[in-house]
Design an enzyme around this catalytic site. Structure first.
Site, PDB file in Angstrom:
ATOM      1  N   LYS A  68     -24.941  39.620 -67.421  1.00 27.48           N
ATOM      2  CA  LYS A  68     -25.408  38.695 -66.379  1.00 27.48           C
ATOM      3  C   LYS A  68     -24.581  38.946 -65.139  1.00 27.48           C
ATOM      4  CE  LYS A  68     -28.418  35.266 -66.176  1.00 27.48           C
ATOM      5  NZ  LYS A  68     -29.551  35.074 -67.081  1.00 27.48           N
TER       6      LYS A  68
HETATM    7  N1  GLU Z   1     -32.863  35.858 -66.011  1.00 28.18           N
HETATM    8  C1  GLU Z   1     -33.581  36.185 -67.191  1.00 28.18           C
HETATM    9  C2  GLU Z   1     -33.058  35.416 -68.383  1.00 28.18           C
HETATM   10  O1  GLU Z   1     -32.194  34.576 -68.283  1.00 28.18           O
HETATM   11  C3  GLU Z   1     -33.543  37.635 -67.570  1.00 28.18           C
HETATM   12  C4  GLU Z   1     -33.566  38.566 -66.455  1.00 28.18           C
HETATM   13  C5  GLU Z   1     -33.922  39.965 -66.856  1.00 28.18           C
HETATM   14  O2  GLU Z   1     -35.082  40.188 -66.912  1.00 28.18           O
HETATM   15  O3  GLU Z   1     -33.025  40.767 -67.114  1.00 28.18           O
HETATM   16  O4  GLU Z   1     -33.528  35.628 -69.470  1.00 28.18           O
END
Ligand code: GLU
Length: 424
Positions: free
Chosen positions: A114
């Site tokens: 992240k």
């Molecule tokens: N923000 C998305 C999540 O929390 C994932 C983002 C991505 O596609 O890598 O699952």
């Protein structure tokens, strides 16, 4: 104080402790090898960067940014990029850990990561956001790559952010690298269906849950916290299916109408004005009050720790579908379980986003693009089978849904770690 600081790593904030608590419950139930467990309790790598940019007023402002990789055992790290005022190392580390479990639980060959920047994107101009994204990408350049770590969008970022990120990376290496990021616009290698994927996934698993406990979705009362990419899409699909969306909110405020809100009109309004309370489509309601409304389906699709040991007692939904990451604290989990709420845990409920991100990455690597119908069908297939596996494990191991989902994800990673062996 100094001693406590040394004993506890910097990333041990309340949100991280929450992720750890969930992990400890599941790993104990799994009888996880303690050596594996102790590695998985911390991130693999964490990078903190300073992001100086020239603001429109001519001054230079320095923002703090992060990229955390929790695990890369199953494949390249994958995870979103959050722009929000509360972003910090602990939150990003918790979100990275959740990404590891999420990709593993649905069976993607990806690890968890992240990133984020502590900023308020709503108060920044397009130019400032572009400079911020470009400089951040350059600062985290040593960690990312299409076969190492692939950023995607998250709270406060969009297709445009991902386009700038992809362009910046491509400029550094000298050629276009669409596989460096997902959630991009379709004309530069984005995938059809990615934008709606998280909300659509929430709906697919909610439909499965409703079948299990005999809720007829036609006329079912739904409450949604958050009206962004996840909350809006889930509300819109459920609305089109005949659900009655009785309350919706965004960060500024919410709106309640017991006969059901017109989601199309609310969406048009939200494009113009920030506070949904002012839409005149119902009565004003606060974000806190909204969570306590009597309903069939509650979808928290905003930030973490919204349902805690205090308000969980007053939550009156039958299905809780976690569109957000970490919206429910471990104290609340226990209370909701005792009340018989059917929980669809975040790592499963919101996994549609990373699933279609995975499809996007595969399409970019192959330079071969799929039809939207194919994407939605594949998404449904993956998420519904993960849901069924979770239900099977819940019954077999006599655990709650969150613990079952975590056990599935953790076991997949732990098995891979053990068979690969410890380096050196
Ligand atoms: N923000 C998305 C999540 O929390 C994932 C983002 C991505 O596609 O890598 O699952």
């Amino acid at each position: 104080m100094e001693k406590e600081r040394r004993e506890k790593p910097e990333f041990h904030t309340p949100v991280y402790e929450m992720a750890l608590k969930q992990f400890d419950i599941a790993s104990e139930k799994l009888g996880l090898d303690p050596n594996v467990a102790s590695r998985l309790r911390s991130p693999k790598r964490a990078l903190i960067v300073s992001v100086p940019i020239k603001m429109d007023d001519g001054n230079v402002k320095v923002f703090e940014g992060y990229r955390v990789q929790h695990s890369m055992v199953l494949g390249p790290a994958k995870g979103g990029t959050r722009y929000h005022e509360d972003v910090n190392l602990g939150e990003v580390s918790a979100l990275a850990m959740w990404m590891s479990w999420k990709s593993a639980v649905i069976g993607l060959p990806l690890g968890g990561a992240k990133g984020g920047i502590r900023c308020n994107p709503k108060e920044m101009s397009r130019g400032e956001l572009q400079r911020l994204t470009r400089r951040y990408t350059t600062e985290i350049f040593p960690l990312i790559g299409p076969d190492r770590d692939i950023p995607g969008p998250d709270v406060g970022t969009s297709e445009q952010t991902m386009a700038w990120l992809m362009d910046t990376y491509s400029m550094q290496v000298g050629y276009s690298v669409p596989g460096i990021a997902t959630g991009k616009p379709v004309n530069i290698g984005g995938s059809l269906g990615r934008n709606e994927a998280t909300g659509r996934g929430v709906v697919y698993v909610t439909m499965e849950a409703a079948k299990r406990i005999n809720i007829n979705l036609n006329g079912a009362k739904v409450v949604v916290q958050g009206f962004g990419n996840v909350g809006y899409v889930a509300a819109k699909i459920l609305y089109d299916m005949g659900c009655k969306i009785i309350a919706v909110s965004n960060s500024k405020g919410g709106i309640y109408n017991k006969s059901g809100l017109d989601i199309n009109r609310l969406y048009e309004f939200s494009k113009e004005k920030q506070n949904l309370s002012d839409s005149k489509l119902g009565d004003k309601i606060t974000n806190k009050e909204l969570l306590e409304l009597e309903c069939d389906i509650l979808i928290p699709a905003a930030l973490s720790a919204q349902i805690d040991g205090d308000n969980a007692k007053r939550v009156k939904c039958k299905i809780l579908a976690e569109g957000a990451n970490g919206p429910t604290t471990p104290e609340a989990d226990q209370i909701l379980k005792d009340k018989g709420v059917f929980l669809i845990p975040d790592i499963l409920a919101n996994s549609g986003g990373v699933t279609v991100s995975y499809f996007e990455w595969v399409q970019d690597l192959q330079n071969f693009f799929w039809k939207e119908k194919e994407i939605n069908e594949k998404l449904k297939d993956i998420i519904v089978s993960a849901f069924n596996n979770m239900m099977f494990l819940t019954e077999k191991e006599k655990v709650d849904h969150r613990t079952a989902a975590l056990m599935m994800g953790i076991k997949k990673i732990a098995d891979a770690m053990l068979i690969r062996g410890l380096y050196p």
